[in-house]
Design a protein around this motif. Structure first.
Motif, short mmCIF file in Angstrom:
data_model
loop_
_atom_site.label_atom_id
_atom_site.label_comp_id
_atom_site.label_asym_id
_atom_site.label_seq_id
_atom_site.Cartn_x
_atom_site.Cartn_y
_atom_site.Cartn_z
N GLN A 39 -3.25 1.67 -6.92
CA GLN A 39 -3.73 1.05 -5.69
C GLN A 39 -3.66 -0.46 -5.86
O GLN A 39 -3.41 -0.96 -6.95
CB GLN A 39 -5.16 1.48 -5.37
N LEU B 139 -0.51 -4.26 -9.05
CA LEU B 139 -1.02 -2.90 -8.99
C LEU B 139 -2.23 -2.72 -9.88
O LEU B 139 -2.42 -3.45 -10.84
CB LEU B 139 0.06 -1.91 -9.45
N LYS C 121 -10.14 8.09 -10.24
CA LYS C 121 -10.73 8.54 -8.97
C LYS C 121 -11.54 9.78 -9.17
O LYS C 121 -11.37 10.55 -10.01
CB LYS C 121 -9.63 8.78 -7.94
N CYS D 8 2.08 2.00 -3.44
CA CYS D 8 1.05 2.68 -4.24
C CYS D 8 1.00 4.17 -3.91
O CYS D 8 0.93 5.01 -4.81
CB CYS D 8 -0.32 2.04 -4.01
N VAL D 9 1.04 4.50 -2.62
CA VAL D 9 1.03 5.91 -2.20
C VAL D 9 2.25 6.62 -2.78
O VAL D 9 2.16 7.73 -3.31
CB VAL D 9 0.99 6.03 -0.65
N ARG E 109 -5.19 6.67 -10.24
CA ARG E 109 -4.36 6.46 -9.05
C ARG E 109 -3.95 5.00 -9.00
O ARG E 109 -4.72 4.11 -9.34
CB ARG E 109 -5.16 6.78 -7.78
N ASN F 26 1.77 7.35 -6.41
CA ASN F 26 0.83 8.45 -6.63
C ASN F 26 1.42 9.80 -6.27
O ASN F 26 1.07 10.81 -6.88
CB ASN F 26 -0.45 8.21 -5.82
N THR G 269 0.84 -1.20 0.00
CA THR G 269 0.00 0.00 0.00
C THR G 269 0.88 1.26 0.00
O THR G 269 0.59 2.23 -0.71
CB THR G 269 -0.94 -0.01 1.22
#
Length: 164
Positions: A116, A159, A164, A95-96, A114, A99, A92
């Protein structure tokens, strides 16, 4: 002008390493299995209402090392191998990081997407590639199929790109 989703998109990491994603259209499928694990029953229809992009390959050791160079893999030696021994929290955070990373080159038309982790339904739908059988190999379970599932049961970092 209508934007047409490309079948494959590539994100370029700051190190020049690419992440490839396949376009998965919205649709529905039969999810679950019978007679394997109680938690997989009952088999039921699931609708994916929004198209998304799913990682074409598992995240490699080299791709993950761009984010966390100190990460130790159980099978080092070839950076093209899938990264492993990754916790859900670390995946996680990756992923952040993607982004928030200003240097990732987002393809034209994917602004607002995005990175995630995929949901179980998105993962299974993408892997099925339109099949309606119980398994990707057809209906009914075989010993070969069971051992194949067991050998791929480790958590692998995949991924998803979703608007979004």
């Amino acid at each position: 002008m209508l934007f047409r989703s490309p079948p494959i998109v590539t994100l370029r990491l700051p190190t020049g390493i690419d992440l490839e994603f396949c376009h998965i259209p919205a649709g529905e499928f039969r999810m679950g299995a019978r007679g394997v694990l109680d938690r997989e029953e009952p088999v039921h229809r699931v609708r994916i209402t929004q198209a998304f992009y799913l990682g074409r390959y598992p995240v490699t050791q080299a791709q993950f090392a761009t984010f966390r160079p100190e990460h130790e893999n159980g099978f080092p030696g070839d950076s093209r191998r899938p990264v492993e021994q990754v916790t859900w929290d670390a995946a996680t955070e990756y992923c952040v990081w993607l982004n928030d990373l200003g240097q990732v080159t987002w393809p034209a038309g994917l602004e607002g997407f995005r990175a995630q982790l995929p949901t179980e339904a998105q993962w299974e739908y993408g892997c099925r590639a339109g099949t309606e059988t119980e398994y990707h190999t057809g209906d009914g379970r075989s010993e070969e199929h069971t051992s194949e599932l067991q050998s791929h049961s480790d958590l692998v970092c995949r991924l998803l790109l979703e608007k979004k």
